[in-house]
Design a protein around this motif. Structure first.
Motif, PDB file in Angstrom:
ATOM      1  N   MET A  23       0.838  -1.199   0.000  1.00 50.37           N
ATOM      2  CA  MET A  23       0.000   0.000   0.000  1.00 50.37           C
ATOM      3  C   MET A  23       0.874   1.252   0.000  1.00 50.37           C
ATOM      4  O   MET A  23       0.621   2.201  -0.752  1.00 50.37           O
ATOM      5  CB  MET A  23      -0.922   0.008   1.214  1.00 50.37           C
ATOM      6  CG  MET A  23      -1.820   1.226   1.275  1.00 50.37           C
ATOM      7  SD  MET A  23      -2.862   1.167   2.748  1.00 50.37           S
ATOM      8  CE  MET A  23      -3.327   2.895   2.875  1.00 50.37           C
ATOM      9  N   LYS A  24       1.908   1.270   0.835  1.00 49.05           N
ATOM     10  CA  LYS A  24       2.803   2.424   0.874  1.00 49.05           C
ATOM     11  C   LYS A  24       3.486   2.638  -0.472  1.00 49.05           C
ATOM     12  O   LYS A  24       3.637   3.777  -0.936  1.00 49.05           O
ATOM     13  CB  LYS A  24       3.855   2.254   1.972  1.00 49.05           C
ATOM     14  CG  LYS A  24       3.313   2.416   3.373  1.00 49.05           C
ATOM     15  CD  LYS A  24       4.425   2.237   4.395  1.00 49.05           C
ATOM     16  CE  LYS A  24       3.920   2.457   5.795  1.00 49.05           C
ATOM     17  NZ  LYS A  24       5.014   2.465   6.778  1.00 49.05           N
ATOM     18  N   ASN A  25       3.906   1.549  -1.115  1.00 47.20           N
ATOM     19  CA  ASN A  25       4.538   1.664  -2.429  1.00 47.20           C
ATOM     20  C   ASN A  25       3.575   2.281  -3.441  1.00 47.20           C
ATOM     21  O   ASN A  25       3.957   3.178  -4.200  1.00 47.20           O
ATOM     22  CB  ASN A  25       5.004   0.294  -2.931  1.00 47.20           C
ATOM     23  CG  ASN A  25       6.212  -0.212  -2.179  1.00 47.20           C
ATOM     24  OD1 ASN A  25       6.955   0.551  -1.560  1.00 47.20           O
ATOM     25  ND2 ASN A  25       6.419  -1.521  -2.224  1.00 47.20           N
ATOM     26  N   ALA A  26       2.345   1.804  -3.460  1.00 47.72           N
ATOM     27  CA  ALA A  26       1.355   2.313  -4.419  1.00 47.72           C
ATOM     28  C   ALA A  26       1.057   3.784  -4.165  1.00 47.72           C
ATOM     29  O   ALA A  26       1.018   4.598  -5.100  1.00 47.72           O
ATOM     30  CB  ALA A  26       0.074   1.483  -4.334  1.00 47.72           C
TER      31      ALA A  26
ATOM     32  N   ALA B  80       2.038   7.107  -6.494  1.00 51.61           N
ATOM     33  CA  ALA B  80       0.957   7.955  -7.003  1.00 51.61           C
ATOM     34  C   ALA B  80       1.057   9.398  -6.532  1.00 51.61           C
ATOM     35  O   ALA B  80       0.566  10.301  -7.217  1.00 51.61           O
ATOM     36  CB  ALA B  80      -0.399   7.377  -6.592  1.00 51.61           C
ATOM     37  N   THR B  81       1.691   9.639  -5.371  1.00 52.61           N
ATOM     38  CA  THR B  81       1.670  10.985  -4.781  1.00 52.61           C
ATOM     39  C   THR B  81       3.037  11.641  -4.658  1.00 52.61           C
ATOM     40  O   THR B  81       3.110  12.857  -4.477  1.00 52.61           O
ATOM     41  CB  THR B  81       1.061  10.939  -3.363  1.00 52.61           C
ATOM     42  OG1 THR B  81       1.911  10.148  -2.516  1.00 52.61           O
ATOM     43  CG2 THR B  81      -0.361  10.408  -3.387  1.00 52.61           C
TER      44      THR B  81
ATOM     45  N   ASN C  12      -6.729 -10.632  -5.075  1.00 50.39           N
ATOM     46  CA  ASN C  12      -5.947  -9.699  -5.884  1.00 50.39           C
ATOM     47  C   ASN C  12      -6.825  -8.584  -6.444  1.00 50.39           C
ATOM     48  O   ASN C  12      -6.421  -7.413  -6.430  1.00 50.39           O
ATOM     49  CB  ASN C  12      -5.217 -10.440  -7.003  1.00 50.39           C
ATOM     50  CG  ASN C  12      -4.127 -11.342  -6.467  1.00 50.39           C
ATOM     51  OD1 ASN C  12      -3.628 -11.151  -5.358  1.00 50.39           O
ATOM     52  ND2 ASN C  12      -3.764 -12.346  -7.252  1.00 50.39           N
ATOM     53  N   ALA C  13      -8.010  -8.923  -6.906  1.00 47.54           N
ATOM     54  CA  ALA C  13      -8.930  -7.906  -7.432  1.00 47.54           C
ATOM     55  C   ALA C  13      -9.336  -6.941  -6.319  1.00 47.54           C
ATOM     56  O   ALA C  13      -9.389  -5.722  -6.522  1.00 47.54           O
ATOM     57  CB  ALA C  13     -10.160  -8.567  -8.054  1.00 47.54           C
ATOM     58  N   TYR C  14      -9.616  -7.493  -5.143  1.00 51.12           N
ATOM     59  CA  TYR C  14      -9.991  -6.660  -4.004  1.00 51.12           C
ATOM     60  C   TYR C  14      -8.847  -5.724  -3.638  1.00 51.12           C
ATOM     61  O   TYR C  14      -9.051  -4.522  -3.422  1.00 51.12           O
ATOM     62  CB  TYR C  14     -10.362  -7.537  -2.808  1.00 51.12           C
ATOM     63  CG  TYR C  14     -10.668  -6.740  -1.572  1.00 51.12           C
ATOM     64  CD1 TYR C  14     -11.931  -6.198  -1.381  1.00 51.12           C
ATOM     65  CD2 TYR C  14      -9.684  -6.491  -0.625  1.00 51.12           C
ATOM     66  CE1 TYR C  14     -12.209  -5.438  -0.259  1.00 51.12           C
ATOM     67  CE2 TYR C  14      -9.954  -5.734   0.492  1.00 51.12           C
ATOM     68  CZ  TYR C  14     -11.224  -5.210   0.674  1.00 51.12           C
ATOM     69  OH  TYR C  14     -11.481  -4.451   1.769  1.00 51.12           O
ATOM     70  N   MET C  15      -7.640  -6.247  -3.554  1.00 51.20           N
ATOM     71  CA  MET C  15      -6.503  -5.428  -3.150  1.00 51.20           C
ATOM     72  C   MET C  15      -6.213  -4.338  -4.184  1.00 51.20           C
ATOM     73  O   MET C  15      -5.885  -3.212  -3.816  1.00 51.20           O
ATOM     74  CB  MET C  15      -5.269  -6.301  -2.904  1.00 51.20           C
ATOM     75  CG  MET C  15      -5.443  -7.283  -1.738  1.00 51.20           C
ATOM     76  SD  MET C  15      -6.070  -6.564  -0.195  1.00 51.20           S
ATOM     77  CE  MET C  15      -4.710  -5.534   0.273  1.00 51.20           C
ATOM     78  N   GLU C  16      -6.347  -4.632  -5.449  1.00 49.71           N
ATOM     79  CA  GLU C  16      -6.130  -3.607  -6.480  1.00 49.71           C
ATOM     80  C   GLU C  16      -7.145  -2.473  -6.326  1.00 49.71           C
ATOM     81  O   GLU C  16      -6.788  -1.300  -6.428  1.00 49.71           O
ATOM     82  CB  GLU C  16      -6.193  -4.214  -7.880  1.00 49.71           C
ATOM     83  CG  GLU C  16      -4.992  -5.072  -8.221  1.00 49.71           C
ATOM     84  CD  GLU C  16      -3.668  -4.335  -8.076  1.00 49.71           C
ATOM     85  OE1 GLU C  16      -3.555  -3.173  -8.528  1.00 49.71           O
ATOM     86  OE2 GLU C  16      -2.728  -4.911  -7.505  1.00 49.71           O
TER      87      GLU C  16
ATOM     88  N   ALA D 298      -6.180   1.442  -5.251  1.00 49.03           N
ATOM     89  CA  ALA D 298      -6.678   2.573  -6.041  1.00 49.03           C
ATOM     90  C   ALA D 298      -7.462   3.545  -5.152  1.00 49.03           C
ATOM     91  O   ALA D 298      -7.323   4.769  -5.274  1.00 49.03           O
ATOM     92  CB  ALA D 298      -7.542   2.078  -7.200  1.00 49.03           C
ATOM     93  N   ALA D 299      -8.266   3.010  -4.238  1.00 52.81           N
ATOM     94  CA  ALA D 299      -9.025   3.864  -3.323  1.00 52.81           C
ATOM     95  C   ALA D 299      -8.086   4.606  -2.372  1.00 52.81           C
ATOM     96  O   ALA D 299      -8.298   5.785  -2.071  1.00 52.81           O
ATOM     97  CB  ALA D 299     -10.040   3.034  -2.529  1.00 52.81           C
ATOM     98  N   ALA D 300      -7.032   3.947  -1.894  1.00 50.16           N
ATOM     99  CA  ALA D 300      -6.053   4.591  -1.012  1.00 50.16           C
ATOM    100  C   ALA D 300      -5.320   5.706  -1.753  1.00 50.16           C
ATOM    101  O   ALA D 300      -5.105   6.792  -1.198  1.00 50.16           O
ATOM    102  CB  ALA D 300      -5.058   3.563  -0.472  1.00 50.16           C
TER     103      ALA D 300
END
Length: 179
Positions: free
Chosen positions: A33-36, A40-41, A73-77, A81-83
């Motif tokens: 999550m931190k990587n994503a 993105a930011t 995997n679909a849930y985590m993606e 995206a929401a995070a």
């Protein structure tokens, strides 16, 4: 499941504080999550903090999804995206704020553990209010307990963070952003 994010800028450093309505997260999940979010930011991974509400009504992202890897995997993606979206919204909402803090010792509310001699330790509720001039205030709450049903007649759900958030938001011109 919901996630909230508050962005803080102190001098030249930007921080993102996330609250996620799940029971817990693994180190691998938090790192992903931190990587994503960092990608993105542009916020440094070291400045991204994740807190879970430990709700028992949330998705068990740490648990065995054997036979359901595609769904996980679909849930985590979707979650990543929401995070990312929550982080971008928080960064776009940065504004000056006055900071107020308070702590109060709670009694007969919720407890982490009973000791061997039967004594139950009280816990501290910490609050930080970010008071903003033209926007809703932000409340950061810290209550480090695992809520339980108490035999003494004080019935409290393990999902109390959601109720606490709803109460504050319904009764004050503020939003609860972090547990």
């Amino acid at each position: 499941m919901s996630t909230t994010c508050v962005a803080l800028k102190i001098e030249s450093e930007t921080f993102l504080l996330f609250t996620v309505d799940v029971i817990s997260v693994s180190t691998g999940w938090a790192t992903a999550m931190k990587n994503a979010v960092s990608k993105a930011t542009g916020v440094a991974k070291a400045n991204i903090y994740i807190s879970t509400t430990h709700t028992h009504a949330g998705v068990g992202v740490n648990y065995d999804w054997a036979g359901h890897e595609a769904e996980k995997n679909a849930y985590m993606e979707k979650f990543y995206a929401a995070a990312e979206a929550a982080a971008k919204d928080a960064l776009a909402d940065l504004t000056k704020a006055d900071v107020y803090a308070a702590s109060v010792e709670t009694e007969n509310m919720a407890f982490v553990r009973h000791s061997a001699d039967g004594i139950v330790a009280n816990e501290m509720l910490d609050l930080i209010q970010l008071k903003r001039a033209d926007k809703k205030d932000i409340v950061l709450m810290s209550f480090p307990v695992h809520a339980t049903f108490m035999e003494s007649g004080n019935v409290l759900s393990a999902d109390f963070p959601g109720y606490a958030r709803a109460y504050v938001e319904a009764n004050y011109d503020a939003c609860v952003a972090y547990f």
